[in-house]
Design a protein around this motif. Sequence first.
Motif, short mmCIF file in Angstrom:
data_model
loop_
_atom_site.label_atom_id
_atom_site.label_comp_id
_atom_site.label_asym_id
_atom_site.label_seq_id
_atom_site.Cartn_x
_atom_site.Cartn_y
_atom_site.Cartn_z
N ALA A 176 20.64 -92.48 40.17
CA ALA A 176 21.68 -92.00 41.09
C ALA A 176 21.71 -92.89 42.32
O ALA A 176 20.78 -93.66 42.59
N SER A 177 22.76 -92.76 43.10
CA SER A 177 22.91 -93.59 44.30
C SER A 177 21.98 -93.16 45.44
O SER A 177 21.68 -93.94 46.33
N SER A 178 21.51 -91.91 45.40
CA SER A 178 20.62 -91.45 46.48
C SER A 178 19.16 -91.76 46.14
O SER A 178 18.73 -91.67 44.99
N ASP A 179 18.41 -92.17 47.15
CA ASP A 179 17.00 -92.51 46.98
C ASP A 179 16.14 -91.26 47.14
O ASP A 179 16.44 -90.39 47.95
N PRO A 180 15.04 -91.18 46.39
CA PRO A 180 14.15 -90.02 46.48
C PRO A 180 13.57 -89.84 47.87
O PRO A 180 13.28 -90.80 48.56
N ARG A 181 13.41 -88.58 48.26
CA ARG A 181 12.80 -88.23 49.54
C ARG A 181 11.69 -87.23 49.29
O ARG A 181 11.90 -86.02 49.38
N TRP A 182 10.53 -87.75 48.93
CA TRP A 182 9.34 -86.93 48.75
C TRP A 182 8.26 -87.46 49.67
O TRP A 182 8.37 -88.57 50.20
N CYS A 183 7.20 -86.71 49.82
CA CYS A 183 6.08 -87.16 50.65
C CYS A 183 5.42 -88.40 50.04
O CYS A 183 5.41 -88.57 48.83
N MET A 203 19.12 -88.45 39.49
CA MET A 203 19.47 -88.94 38.16
C MET A 203 20.99 -89.05 38.05
O MET A 203 21.70 -88.16 38.51
N ASN A 204 21.46 -90.09 37.42
CA ASN A 204 22.89 -90.26 37.19
C ASN A 204 23.27 -89.57 35.87
O ASN A 204 23.63 -90.21 34.89
N THR A 205 23.06 -88.26 35.86
CA THR A 205 23.39 -87.41 34.72
C THR A 205 24.07 -86.17 35.29
O THR A 205 24.23 -86.05 36.51
N TYR A 206 24.43 -85.25 34.44
CA TYR A 206 24.83 -83.95 34.96
C TYR A 206 23.59 -83.27 35.47
O TYR A 206 22.48 -83.50 34.98
N GLY A 207 23.74 -82.40 36.45
CA GLY A 207 22.58 -81.73 37.01
C GLY A 207 22.93 -80.35 37.51
O GLY A 207 24.04 -80.10 37.97
N ILE A 212 7.12 -89.06 37.74
CA ILE A 212 7.87 -88.27 36.76
C ILE A 212 9.31 -88.75 36.69
O ILE A 212 9.88 -88.92 35.60
N LEU A 213 9.91 -89.00 37.84
CA LEU A 213 11.29 -89.47 37.90
C LEU A 213 11.45 -90.80 37.18
O LEU A 213 12.34 -90.96 36.32
N VAL A 214 10.60 -91.75 37.48
CA VAL A 214 10.69 -93.07 36.83
C VAL A 214 10.40 -92.95 35.34
O VAL A 214 11.08 -93.57 34.51
N GLY A 215 9.44 -92.13 34.97
CA GLY A 215 9.13 -91.91 33.56
C GLY A 215 10.31 -91.34 32.80
O GLY A 215 10.60 -91.74 31.66
N LEU A 216 11.02 -90.40 33.41
CA LEU A 216 12.20 -89.82 32.77
C LEU A 216 13.29 -90.87 32.61
O LEU A 216 13.92 -90.97 31.55
N ARG A 217 13.50 -91.67 33.63
CA ARG A 217 14.50 -92.73 33.52
C ARG A 217 14.14 -93.71 32.41
O ARG A 217 14.99 -94.11 31.61
N GLN A 218 12.87 -94.09 32.34
CA GLN A 218 12.42 -95.01 31.29
C GLN A 218 12.59 -94.39 29.91
O GLN A 218 12.97 -95.07 28.96
N PHE A 219 12.31 -93.10 29.78
CA PHE A 219 12.48 -92.40 28.52
C PHE A 219 13.94 -92.44 28.07
O PHE A 219 14.24 -92.68 26.91
#
Length: 180
Positions: free
Chosen positions: A18-25, A67-71, A33-40
């Motif tokens: 997605a166009s927005s960057d993650p904002r976690w600690c 994610m650039n999917t439906y959500g 997990i996010l990168v792994g899902l994208r790679q999957f």
Amino acid sequence: MSNPEILERKITMKDVKASSDPRWCTGCGDYTILVGLRQFMVKNQLLPEDTVNVSGIGCSGRIPHYMNTYGIHSVHGRAIPVATGLKLARPDLNIFIHSGDGDALSIGGNHLIHGIKNNTNCVFMMFDNQIYGLTKNQTSPTSKKGLPTMTAPEGSQLDPINPIQFVLGLNCSFVASTAE
């Protein structure tokens, strides 16, 4: 999917980001997990337009936004029934469910039990950081015994739930963990 242009398209990491960057600690495992899902999705060539990420509340609830999917960002503890309804209505979709330890084992514990028993062919991912992280340091069902938190300043009095043992007891169709 009869459009030849779609059939010949090769999904890349750029397609699922997605166009927005993650904002976690800093140091949060949710990035992995996010990168792994994208790679999957890329490895399995899952089309973003055929994929839905459903989440509950908490830090894991941000995944659909990255994610650039439906959500669907559902209400606390209710990601599983929302995803189940969607899968029953649209069995052709790839459905990923994202839930934190408090979201899955406390607020939505009963839904987790029925979700496993119904086995509606969705992928469920629990982000277990052993604390209610978004609300900053409240005891969760997986918090270690003795851990001092805002809700248990003297330390958690209960033994933690072991999520792997819990779902294995329900005869889950597939279980994996990235940590002990």
